[in-house]
Design a protein around this motif. Structure first.
Motif, short mmCIF file in Angstrom:
data_model
loop_
_atom_site.label_atom_id
_atom_site.label_comp_id
_atom_site.label_asym_id
_atom_site.label_seq_id
_atom_site.Cartn_x
_atom_site.Cartn_y
_atom_site.Cartn_z
N PHE A 57 -1.07 4.61 -1.47
CA PHE A 57 -2.31 4.69 -0.71
C PHE A 57 -2.07 4.85 0.79
O PHE A 57 -3.00 4.96 1.57
CB PHE A 57 -3.16 3.44 -0.93
N GLU A 109 0.83 -1.22 0.00
CA GLU A 109 0.00 0.00 0.00
C GLU A 109 0.86 1.27 0.00
O GLU A 109 0.47 2.29 -0.56
CB GLU A 109 -0.94 0.00 1.21
N GLU A 137 -0.96 12.21 -11.25
CA GLU A 137 -1.86 11.36 -12.03
C GLU A 137 -1.14 10.69 -13.20
O GLU A 137 -1.50 9.61 -13.62
CB GLU A 137 -3.05 12.18 -12.54
N ILE A 152 -9.08 -4.82 -15.11
CA ILE A 152 -9.19 -3.40 -14.78
C ILE A 152 -7.80 -2.84 -14.46
O ILE A 152 -7.44 -1.74 -14.89
CB ILE A 152 -10.15 -3.18 -13.61
N GLU A 157 -8.37 6.09 2.23
CA GLU A 157 -8.78 4.84 1.61
C GLU A 157 -7.59 4.01 1.17
O GLU A 157 -6.68 4.51 0.52
CB GLU A 157 -9.64 5.11 0.38
N SER A 158 -7.59 2.75 1.54
CA SER A 158 -6.56 1.85 1.04
C SER A 158 -7.16 0.45 1.02
O SER A 158 -8.26 0.24 1.50
CB SER A 158 -5.33 1.88 1.93
N VAL A 199 -10.62 15.07 -20.07
CA VAL A 199 -10.90 13.66 -20.36
C VAL A 199 -11.67 13.04 -19.20
O VAL A 199 -12.70 12.38 -19.38
CB VAL A 199 -9.59 12.89 -20.60
N PRO A 202 -6.11 7.19 -13.06
CA PRO A 202 -5.63 8.57 -13.19
C PRO A 202 -6.80 9.54 -13.34
O PRO A 202 -7.65 9.33 -14.20
CB PRO A 202 -4.76 8.54 -14.46
N ASN A 203 -6.83 10.56 -12.50
CA ASN A 203 -7.93 11.53 -12.44
C ASN A 203 -9.28 10.87 -12.16
O ASN A 203 -10.33 11.44 -12.43
CB ASN A 203 -8.03 12.35 -13.73
N ARG A 215 0.39 7.77 -11.75
CA ARG A 215 -0.71 6.83 -11.45
C ARG A 215 -1.12 6.04 -12.71
O ARG A 215 -1.45 4.86 -12.63
CB ARG A 215 -1.87 7.66 -10.87
N ALA A 216 -1.07 6.73 -13.86
CA ALA A 216 -1.49 6.10 -15.11
C ALA A 216 -0.56 4.96 -15.52
O ALA A 216 -0.91 4.14 -16.36
CB ALA A 216 -1.55 7.15 -16.23
N LYS A 219 -9.62 6.04 -7.05
CA LYS A 219 -8.33 6.56 -6.61
C LYS A 219 -7.18 5.90 -7.37
O LYS A 219 -6.14 6.52 -7.59
CB LYS A 219 -8.20 6.24 -5.11
N VAL A 240 -3.33 -1.79 -10.12
CA VAL A 240 -3.48 -2.23 -8.74
C VAL A 240 -4.60 -3.27 -8.64
O VAL A 240 -5.72 -3.02 -9.11
CB VAL A 240 -3.82 -1.02 -7.83
N TYR A 270 -10.07 6.86 -19.23
CA TYR A 270 -9.25 7.80 -18.44
C TYR A 270 -7.78 7.78 -18.90
O TYR A 270 -7.03 8.69 -18.57
CB TYR A 270 -9.28 7.43 -16.96
N TYR A 271 -7.39 6.73 -19.62
CA TYR A 271 -5.98 6.56 -19.97
C TYR A 271 -5.63 7.11 -21.35
O TYR A 271 -4.47 7.13 -21.72
CB TYR A 271 -5.57 5.09 -19.91
N THR A 272 -6.67 7.52 -22.12
CA THR A 272 -6.41 7.90 -23.51
C THR A 272 -5.33 8.99 -23.60
O THR A 272 -4.49 8.95 -24.49
CB THR A 272 -7.69 8.42 -24.19
N CYS A 273 -5.36 9.94 -22.66
CA CYS A 273 -4.41 11.07 -22.76
C CYS A 273 -3.02 10.68 -22.28
O CYS A 273 -2.11 11.51 -22.32
CB CYS A 273 -4.95 12.25 -21.99
N TYR A 274 -2.85 9.47 -21.78
CA TYR A 274 -1.52 9.04 -21.34
C TYR A 274 -0.89 8.05 -22.31
O TYR A 274 0.08 7.37 -21.99
CB TYR A 274 -1.59 8.43 -19.94
N LEU A 299 -13.39 2.67 -17.75
CA LEU A 299 -12.16 2.93 -17.00
C LEU A 299 -10.98 3.14 -17.95
O LEU A 299 -10.07 3.91 -17.66
CB LEU A 299 -11.89 1.81 -16.00
#
Lengths: 309, 283
Positions: free
Chosen positions: A57, A52, A77, A155, B266-267, B6, B99-100, A80-81, B96, A85, A108-112, A105
């Protein structure tokens, strides 16, 4: 293991303290690009806390931690991309359908997306990869435990992560589901060069999946190496059994091949019912954990560190 | 598109998907229709009781008041309930880990809850128009007033719901806040004119958004003569804007702080722990 030796996970002197109790003492380990690293240990050893902290987290008390060159405590972010997890228990999005949630889900990754790593993973292809093609239009709450877990992995990898964290991924799996899951994780590491960190209390799983195993007991690392290295270097003793003149003998030795060679040289055909038992990883693991729990941990640690150098 | 745009678009789509899910499954649909049906039945059965002023019937006064109450309840309770439940089942943690994802999640929740809330108004208002006599919805200004009251009520109640949902440790402890809210509804002039309450109770009620939402809705839907049952015999639009606006500002300032604090905690193990506790309660 990939030839690329970039360090992806770098943990040094990690400490975690809740109130007056330390749950992690001076934890240090590394994982390289494309490597599968297992964090093995009994319940309460600090595996989940460690993972964690790496996932960003949980805040650590002290020490240096870097995941893909970034401190998880300040990971943005974009960082994070690049992570995936899988947690111990997830029951979310029960009303969603499998394909619908993965597509959502993934968006959210398209821009990365980069030239080297196009993101996200194509939904239909992903559904096939994790073996959920037949269930793609099912509501998620109708999935079985094993299917649900494969969805959790789907996911986690929808953004084509460079690092994948798996916390106790196969708890409650039947043997077949477990094997399929292991194949999937191996494929991610071998074909896509994903670096994988997984926690498990199942030794067998660690041995099958991991390139390297870090054994954690009571918040300390008591061993770090490949499965073979661990069983060789720590327990180090094979058991040789034989009979001669109707009498049983047993002998423990680190050099069983040489010992057997000498045995035959000495007694020749008189030796019967010869058995050589290799030191198993399980013996090593049990010995390490037992030693750590009986308070000799610091001694074990130093012995081991010498042995691995 | 920037990552934030996005995620905001993803959140918008997420809200619409969840709205569709909510209005196409039996259990949720029952929840959406049961209370409105019960309230409409109440209006129908007690509606003919005459109130003192100018021949206004109780049912006529009840319909807009209940609409106002529904806006507050939907905003506050649906939002807090969803947050508490989705924190427990790991939806929030999933956001979380994306991303975003938190931005997308929040936009999605605002869309879902606002949609539910507007549908809730329609579910009561449309049959109500046929059941209740004496409403004054003939003018454009009546509909405009209805629109701004619903809008302001939504932006006032959603952040408060988010605060409540973040502070509650579990969906079950949320049940406890129902009692004071029901009590508040009883003194806020929803079921009977507030002017018939003792003055000190009137002051308490006027501190909270519920009374003002009811008042705003009555000002939109009732004929001018009905103002006689209100405090100061006035619709007090400025005061309504002031109080609901103040609650909006309070909510928008506090909600991000509380949400961020909650999300930070949160974890994986906190979700696992709550799941464990929830299972123990069943056993």
């Amino acid at each position: 293991m990939a030839a690329d030796r970039r360090v992806v996970l770098d943990v040094e002197g990690l400490r975690m303290r809740y109130g007056a109790t330390d749950v992690l003492h001076d934890v240090t380990f590394q994982a390289h690009h494309g490597e599968v690293l297992a964090l093995l240990g009994p319940n309460g050893a600090g595996k989940s806390t460690t993972i964690e902290i790496l996932e960003g987290f949980r805040m650590r008390s002290a020490g240096r931690v870097e995941v893909l060159g970034t401190d998880p405590a300040h990971g943005g972010e974009e960082w994070r991309a690049r992570l995936g997890v899988v947690l111990q228990s997830w029951r979310d999005h029960g009303k969603w359908r499998v394909r619908e949630l993965l597509a959502h889900l993934g968006s959210y990754y398209t821009c990365y997306s980069t030239d080297a790593i196009p993101r996200p993973w194509d939904t239909d292809d992903l559904v096939r990869t994790v073996g959920l093609a037949e269930h793609a239009d099912k509501k998620i709450r109708m999935l079985s435990g094993g299917q649900r877990r494969r969805l959790d992995v789907a996911i986690a990898i929808v953004g084509r992560p460079e690092v994948l964290f798996l916390d106790e991924p196969t708890t409650g799996f039947d043997p077949e589901a477990r094997r399929e899951f292991h194949d999937l994780v191996r494929r991610l590491a071998d074909e896509l060069e994903t670096t994988v960190l997984l926690t498990t209390h199942d030794l067998d799983e660690a041995e099958k999946l991991a390139d390297r195993i870090v054994i954690l007991s009571q918040g300390r690392i008591v061993a770090d190496g490949t499965a073979v290295e661990l069983s060789r270097r720590i327990a180090g003793e094979d058991h040789v059994r034989w009979t001669r003149d109707g009498q049983r003998f047993t002998h423990s030795t680190a050099e069983s091949t040489e010992f057997v060679h000498n045995l035959f040289k000495q007694h020749g055909a008189e030796i019967r019912e010869l058995e050589v038992h290799r030191a198993s990883l399980e013996d090593t693991y049990m010995a390490l954990v037992r030693r750590a729990e009986s308070g000799q941990d610091s001694a074990t640690e130093s012995t081991w560190k010498e042995a691995t150098r | 598109m920037t990552p934030t745009t996005v995620a905001a678009w993803a959140g918008w789509r997420r809200g619409l998907i969840e709205l569709r899910q909510s209005f196409t499954n039996g259990q949720d649909l029952f929840g959406h229709l049961f209370w409105p049906a019960a309230m409409l039945a109440t209006i129908y059965f007690v509606g003919d009781t005459a109130l003192d002023a100018g021949g206004l019937l109780l049912g006529t006064m009840l319909l807009p008041s209940i609409l106002g109450m529904n806006v507050a309840f939907n905003g506050l309770l649906t939002m807090s309930q969803l947050l508490a439940v989705e924190r427990e089942d790991g939806t929030l943690l999933r956001a979380k880990a994306t991303p975003n994802g938190m931005l997308g999640y929040l936009v999605g929740k605002v869309v879902t809850v606002s949609g539910t809330l507007i549908a809730g108004v329609a579910i009561v208002l449309i049959p109500g128009l046929f059941l209740v006599d004496g409403l004054a919805l003939g003018s454009l200004s009546a509909w405009l007033t209805l629109a701004w009251v619903v809008l302001l009520g939504t932006v006032a109640s959603l952040p408060l719901g988010a605060v409540l949902g973040s502070l509650c440790s579990s969906p079950r402890s949320l049940g406890l806040i129902m009692f004071p809210i029901m009590g508040l509804a009883a003194i806020s002039g929803i079921f009977y004119p507030i002017t018939s309450m003792p003055e000190w109770l009137q002051w308490i009620a006027q501190a909270f958004p519920l009374y003002w939402l009811g008042l705003g809705m009555r000002s939109a839907l009732l004929p001018d003569a009905a103002v006689a049952i209100e405090i100061g015999e006035s619709w007090r639009h400025l005061e309504t804007l002031g109080v609901l606006g103040a609650w909006t500002v309070f909510g928008l300032v506090v909600a991000p702080i509380v949400l961020r604090r909650m999300a930070r905690r949160e974890s994986g193990s906190s979700v696992a722990e709550r799941r464990h506790k929830a299972l123990q309660r069943i056993a």
